[in-house]
Write an enzyme that holds these catalytic residues in place. Structure first.
Site, mmCIF file in Angstrom:
data_model
loop_
_atom_site.group_PDB
_atom_site.id
_atom_site.type_symbol
_atom_site.label_atom_id
_atom_site.label_comp_id
_atom_site.label_asym_id
_atom_site.label_seq_id
_atom_site.Cartn_x
_atom_site.Cartn_y
_atom_site.Cartn_z
ATOM 1 N N CYS A 6 0.825 -1.209 0.000
ATOM 2 C CA CYS A 6 0.000 0.000 0.000
ATOM 3 C C CYS A 6 0.862 1.263 0.000
ATOM 4 O O CYS A 6 2.041 1.230 0.341
ATOM 5 C CB CYS A 6 -0.919 -0.012 1.218
ATOM 6 N N ASP A 132 -6.350 -3.350 11.353
ATOM 7 C CA ASP A 132 -5.212 -2.453 11.546
ATOM 8 C C ASP A 132 -5.078 -2.124 13.034
ATOM 9 O O ASP A 132 -5.952 -2.443 13.841
ATOM 10 C CB ASP A 132 -5.418 -1.169 10.736
#
Length: 232
Positions: A6, A132
């Site tokens: 990412c 996360d």
């Protein structure tokens, strides 16, 4: 074991990520992020990738964007999926018709279980969720390690992407403990925010994949199939 790299901001890093073995590339459309990329630039990178015959899944990262903005950027940038990384309501994800999945930053097992029940049914085939680390008023990319115990319980029920503080040094152990559908890395393979390190990306992929086995849900169902890009 799927790998998402990412925070892609340029063509060279996109090529290097694909060469390293990434299955998904993430483009951050949150303007406060040091890894922000304009939709038009993301489109140029996406077009070049596809013209070379490469077919990684392209994911746009959004934080508290309105539905109209998410849809517009998906179209402009020619991105496959939206990763909703803020405090978005369930109805926004539902309206994306399988072209989005929710990132969770749970602070407890109870919170994680409740949020997963709300959001997981509206995602694509996989991933259903991203897990996360929680940091107050921060939406990912912090370098802090997620709660692997919570992630492990969720991974037994859903095909999850595990994010949060992953790097070549700890990804093998993360995969061993959590057994996720895939892993997501940004700062852990960077020279600086928004600039990737090709050697770290290669090492990250090498170290996570030998430890993984075919992910399944709690019923042993194969979850390897990627989302349908034409959905919605």
């Amino acid at each position: 074991m799927k790998v998402k790299i990412c925070g892609i901001t340029n063509r060279d890093d996109a090529r290097a990520a694909i060469e390293a073995g990434a299955d998904l590339l993430g483009f951050n459309f949150y303007q406060k992020s040091p890894r922000y990329i304009a939709p038009e630039k993301a489109r140029e990178i996406a077009a070049e990738i596809r013209s070379d015959g490469q077919k990684p899944l392209l994911v746009g990262v959004f934080v508290n964007s309105l539905l109209e903005e998410v849809r517009s950027i998906l179209e402009i940038a020619q991105i496959d999926l939206a990763q909703l990384h803020g405090d978005e309501p369930v109805h926004l994800l539902e309206t994306l018709n399988g072209r989005g999945f929710k990132a969770l930053r749970p602070t407890s097992e109870t919170e994680a279980a409740i949020d997963a029940e709300w959001f997981a049914p509206y995602g694509p085939n996989a991933p259903a969720l991203l897990i996360d680390a929680y940091r107050k008023d921060q939406y990912g990319g912090t370098g802090h390690v997620a709660n692997w115990s919570i992630a492990t319980k969720l991974a037994q029920q859903y095909p999850i992407l595990l994010a949060g503080g992953l790097m070549p040094e700890n990804v093998a152990e993360a995969v061993r403990q959590v057994r996720p559908w895939g892993v997501d890395v940004a700062s852990g393979v960077e020279l600086s925010p928004g600039k990737k390190d090709a050697a770290k990306m290669r090492l990250f992929v090498e170290r996570c994949r030998p430890m993984g086995s075919q992910p399944t849900n709690g019923n042993g169902q194969d979850l390897q199939r990627m989302p349908d890009r034409t959905n919605g």
